[in-house]
Enzyme design. Structure first.
Site, PDB file in Angstrom:
ATOM      1  N   ARG A  84       0.877  -1.050   0.091  1.00 50.03           N
ATOM      2  CA  ARG A  84      -0.030   0.076   0.013  1.00 50.03           C
ATOM      3  C   ARG A  84       0.856   1.241   0.047  1.00 50.03           C
ATOM      4  O   ARG A  84       0.719   2.000  -0.932  1.00 50.03           O
ATOM      5  CB  ARG A  84      -0.825   0.083   1.072  1.00 50.03           C
ATOM      6  CG  ARG A  84      -2.181   1.007   1.195  1.00 50.03           C
ATOM      7  CD  ARG A  84      -2.831   0.785   2.537  1.00 50.03           C
ATOM      8  NE  ARG A  84      -2.359   0.935   3.583  1.00 50.03           N
ATOM      9  CZ  ARG A  84      -2.408   2.090   4.352  1.00 50.03           C
ATOM     10  NH1 ARG A  84      -2.922   3.058   3.882  1.00 50.03           N
ATOM     11  NH2 ARG A  84      -1.822   2.284   5.392  1.00 50.03           N
TER      12      ARG A  84
ATOM     13  N   LYS B 245       5.019 -11.492  -7.345  1.00 50.03           N
ATOM     14  CA  LYS B 245       4.305 -10.948  -8.456  1.00 50.03           C
ATOM     15  C   LYS B 245       5.281 -10.399  -9.524  1.00 50.03           C
ATOM     16  O   LYS B 245       4.744  -9.740 -10.390  1.00 50.03           O
ATOM     17  CB  LYS B 245       3.614  -9.652  -7.833  1.00 50.03           C
ATOM     18  CG  LYS B 245       2.633 -10.103  -6.708  1.00 50.03           C
ATOM     19  CD  LYS B 245       1.804  -8.886  -6.278  1.00 50.03           C
ATOM     20  CE  LYS B 245       0.883  -9.422  -5.339  1.00 50.03           C
ATOM     21  NZ  LYS B 245       0.319  -8.231  -4.301  1.00 50.03           N
TER      22      LYS B 245
ATOM     23  N   ILE C  17      13.436   3.373   3.299  1.00 48.12           N
ATOM     24  CA  ILE C  17      12.502   3.893   3.954  1.00 48.12           C
ATOM     25  C   ILE C  17      12.172   3.222   5.431  1.00 48.12           C
ATOM     26  O   ILE C  17      11.486   4.038   6.233  1.00 48.12           O
ATOM     27  CB  ILE C  17      11.456   4.251   3.143  1.00 48.12           C
ATOM     28  CG1 ILE C  17      11.696   5.139   1.661  1.00 48.12           C
ATOM     29  CG2 ILE C  17      10.154   5.233   3.748  1.00 48.12           C
ATOM     30  CD1 ILE C  17      12.296   6.147   1.886  1.00 48.12           C
TER      31      ILE C  17
ATOM     32  N   GLU D  25      11.009   1.821   8.441  1.00 53.33           N
ATOM     33  CA  GLU D  25      11.107   2.050   9.901  1.00 53.33           C
ATOM     34  C   GLU D  25      10.953   0.693  10.778  1.00 53.33           C
ATOM     35  O   GLU D  25      10.174   0.110  10.610  1.00 53.33           O
ATOM     36  CB  GLU D  25      10.070   2.910  10.623  1.00 53.33           C
ATOM     37  CG  GLU D  25      10.206   3.326  12.058  1.00 53.33           C
ATOM     38  CD  GLU D  25       9.161   4.428  12.506  1.00 53.33           C
ATOM     39  OE1 GLU D  25       8.477   4.810  11.732  1.00 53.33           O
ATOM     40  OE2 GLU D  25       9.311   4.936  13.704  1.00 53.33           O
TER      41      GLU D  25
ATOM     42  N   GLU E 295      19.555  15.642  16.216  1.00 48.99           N
ATOM     43  CA  GLU E 295      18.725  15.363  17.409  1.00 48.99           C
ATOM     44  C   GLU E 295      19.523  14.679  18.360  1.00 48.99           C
ATOM     45  O   GLU E 295      20.595  14.006  18.005  1.00 48.99           O
ATOM     46  CB  GLU E 295      17.530  14.624  17.030  1.00 48.99           C
ATOM     47  CG  GLU E 295      17.727  13.425  16.352  1.00 48.99           C
ATOM     48  CD  GLU E 295      16.265  12.849  15.706  1.00 48.99           C
ATOM     49  OE1 GLU E 295      15.838  13.501  15.152  1.00 48.99           O
ATOM     50  OE2 GLU E 295      15.990  11.576  15.764  1.00 48.99           O
TER      51      GLU E 295
ATOM     52  N   HIS F 179      12.164   8.123  17.613  1.00 48.24           N
ATOM     53  CA  HIS F 179      13.406   7.402  16.703  1.00 48.24           C
ATOM     54  C   HIS F 179      14.163   6.469  17.686  1.00 48.24           C
ATOM     55  O   HIS F 179      14.491   6.825  19.008  1.00 48.24           O
ATOM     56  CB  HIS F 179      14.275   8.486  16.221  1.00 48.24           C
ATOM     57  CG  HIS F 179      13.684   9.307  15.110  1.00 48.24           C
ATOM     58  ND1 HIS F 179      13.991  10.689  14.756  1.00 48.24           N
ATOM     59  CD2 HIS F 179      12.637   8.804  14.162  1.00 48.24           C
ATOM     60  CE1 HIS F 179      13.339  10.852  13.747  1.00 48.24           C
ATOM     61  NE2 HIS F 179      12.492   9.945  13.491  1.00 48.24           N
TER      62      HIS F 179
END
Lengths: 381, 296
Positions: free
Chosen positions: B19, B43, B96, B98, B211, B249
């Protein structure tokens, strides 16, 4: 996830690292029975995820049944820096000749596992690192190879472990790496790693942190940790797949994306406010998820005002607005909300909120402005 | 110019039939990115709106000449897919996904470094990259950004949008925007990306958004002092983060005195890098340094 000492020791034992026989118990009667079974003297140790247990009276030696009963009843329920002791670990007291130190952690800078060993055990390792760095051996492990026995022997030798326990220390280090790698640990620490008078090497304490991202391949890890002392809102959030961290202040925060939420907390603090929580609603939050998040925030009774700070990428601002409206219908919050919506579908989101005309909801144009306003509202409440 | 992705990017996507994977792949194609294929062993032979689906990375590269990989597969399989992309010779692998175990990231990083030195990894747990006007690989909402002279590198996705938006409101555009991700073992560090921006003609100023946790910002401070001639503006999130709590994170955690926002800001400032205390102030500092935005 941080493990209690006894959970760490049980993992150690499973990977061939020597630990004392012991038993975790939650009642005084069970503690006495365990002590009788193990044989005196025993040590009664509070199982909490905080340092300084000894100083707080959470670690006691018992020479007989009466002492075991007395210590267990004093320690069970003991509040150690806000952590209530629900479990004590009863283990046979060890004879100690020498105390060493060993740990393996992920060195994020070198991007390798880092093995540390020192013959100065039983004290804060940070102190050793600062005052006598030559006594702390640091060795990077190649994660594609693992820790070989030859390497472990060299580390023990370089660290000046006693000649007659070099092999024993090396075995312990190899086993510690096996714990680290096979259990997906980010930290596995033994302080102290003791040498007994009969020259056995044994882990007298265990500090282990496991990687929650690896939980899918360790179903047995699910029961570990200190769930009894976990914050109930944090537990509920985890079940819902939302990242929530409870903080000490009175301003509830919701944002999307960890970095933006951290930044929002900082900006609120700069305006003189104190955040009540960190809540990352995540990317692609739909209305139902937003509503759940509002419920989590309001579950904290300290909250006097709430700030929504959304910069939509995957997240659509119209969904966030609809979620907020749904939350208001159900929860009828009594505290004011400041809402800043930017990014994907921000115009629609703002329009939806304006038309809903929710009581006590203020739209803000910028992140700074939103922070300023929510701080003022929290102070006025 | 820009860095890492541009008109020559040939993108293939692992997890293209999922998705999220299909949604963002098509978004990237709509932006103008040349999407040449996707991977799903079950597929193979089908297509996603005209994008051919192959069984594995080796076939995909052989059939399409893909030079950039985007990994959207679930955490248990993501590191393996990234490794197979590297083995097939893909030069840039953008992860990408996570929630990948830290040990998987650790082994991937070390194995790619040892066996496939020609491959660069971006991420995991990152929003990807955007070179405005040229190519978009990942989930960055491209409509907020236009071409310009500011390079942005960040550990956080939405914070990047916030800072980018503040810059855009002052009229600045971007050469490239690179999200390096919020995990403990990122494939590329601030230093790696700043090095590329330093060499890039289009980039006149670099914004780095860090961060709490780890020491990548401190290492960047050292590197900037020694090797970077272009102005760098910093921002650090997490001044109010308590010790020992993971702030979303996986990599954002203060352990003892290590990894605090204060220490990172001070390390950067000690090397002459100005650090904004808010995203707004960060953009204001960029404005002060560059004067007015200039077209790229």
């Amino acid at each position: 996830m941080d493990l209690l000492e006894y959970q760490g020791k049980q993992l150690f034992g499973r990977h061939g690292l020597a630990v004392s026989d012991g038993k975790p118990v939650t009642t005084v009667e069970d503690a006495v029975a365990a002590a009788n079974e193990i044989g005196y003297p025993v040590v009664v140790k509070a199982q909490v995820l905080i340092g300084g247990r000894g100083k707080a009276g959470g670690v006691k030696l018992a020479a007989n049944e009466d002492e075991a009963r007395e210590h267990a009843s004093n320690i069970l329920g003991l509040d150690i820096k806000g952590h209530i002791t629900r479990t004590v670990w009863i283990e046979h007291a060890s004879d100690i000749d020498t105390e060493y130190y060993a740990s393996i952690l992920l060195d994020r800078s070198a991007k390798k596992p880092l093995l540390m060993f020192s013959i100065e055990g039983g004290v804060e390792i940070e102190t050793v690192a600062e005052e006598t760095p030559e006594k702390l051996i640091k060795h990077h492990i190649d994660p594609l190879v693992g820790l070989t026995r030859e390497e472990a022997i060299k580390v023990a030798t370089d660290g000046k472990a006693a000649d007659d326990v070099i092999e024993g220390v090396a075995d312990a280090l190899v086993a510690l790496y096996e714990v680290w790698i096979e259990e997906d640990a980010s930290l596995a620490e033994i302080n102290p790693l003791i040498v007994t008078p009969d020259r056995k090497v044994k882990a007298l304490d265990a500090k282990v942190t496991l990687d929650g991202n690896a939980a899918f391949r360790h179903p047995d890890h699910a029961e570990l940790g200190d769930s009894a002392n976990a914050d109930p809102i944090e537990v509920k959030a985890a079940e819902q797949g939302v990242t929530y961290v409870k903080l000490d202040g009175d301003i509830g925060i919701l944002g999307n994306g960890a970095g933006l939420v951290m930044s929002t907390l900082d900006v609120v603090a700069q305006h003189g406010g104190t955040p009540a929580n960190f809540l990352d609603a995540g990317g692609g939050s739909d209305a139902a998820k937003v509503k759940q998040a509002v419920e989590l925030i309001l579950a904290n009774e300290n909250v006097k005002a709430v700030l929504f700070n959304i910069f939509g990428g995957i997240t659509r601002c119209d969904e966030v607005a609809n979620g907020l409206i749904a939350a208001f219908e159900d929860l009828k919050p009594s505290v004011p909300f400041v809402v800043r919506l930017d990014g994907t579908n921000d115009v629609q989101g703002r329009e939806i909120l304006e038309q809903a005309a929710l009581p006590n909801v203020y739209a803000a144009k910028t992140m700074d402005g939103a922070a300023e306003q929510v701080v003022a509202l929290a102070k006025g409440a | 110019m820009s860095i890492l992705i541009d008109e020559n990017t040939k993108l293939a996507v692992a997890g293209i039939t999922g998705r999220e994977g299909s949604f963002h792949t098509l978004n990237n194609r709509n932006y103008g990115t040349n999407v040449v294929g996707g991977i799903n062993p079950k597929k193979a032979g089908s297509d996603v709106e005209g994008i051919p689906v192959f069984a594995d990375w080796k076939t995909t590269v052989a059939e399409t000449g893909a030079n950039t990989a985007m990994i959207f597969v679930p955490p248990p399989f993501a590191a393996q897919s990234a490794l197979e992309a590297a083995q097939a010779g893909v030069e840039l692998v953008v992860i990408i996904t996570e929630g990948i175990p830290a040990h998987d990231e650790l082994k991937l990083y070390n194995q790619v470094k040892r066996d496939h030195p020609g491959t660069r990894i971006i991420g995991p747990n990152c929003p990807g990259l955007l070179s405005p006007g040229k190519a978009n690989v990942g989930i960055i909402p491209a409509s907020f950004f236009k071409p310009g002279n500011v390079g942005v590198v960040s550990r956080s996705g939405t914070l990047t949008y916030q800072i980018g938006n503040e810059l855009a409101q002052k009229g600045f555009g971007n050469s490239s925007i690179v999200g390096i991700g919020g995990d403990p073992v990122p494939g590329s560090s601030f230093v790696d990306i700043i090095e590329l921006f330093e060499q890039d003609d289009q980039t006149e100023l670099i914004v780095m958004s860090g961060e709490i946790g780890g020491s990548a910002e401190e290492e960047a401070a050292e590197y900037i002092a020694a090797h970077v001639s272009k102005p760098v503006v910093g921002y650090i999130a997490g001044f109010t983060a308590p010790e020992g709590k993971q702030m979303g994170h996986a990599g954002a955690i203060v352990s003892g005195s290590a990894g605090t926002a204060k220490a990172k800001a001070e390390a950067l400032e000690a090397k002459g890098v100005r650090v904004g205390r808010t995203p707004t102030q960060t953009a204001e500092i960029a404005m002060e340094i560059l004067g007015s935005p200039t077209a790229a």
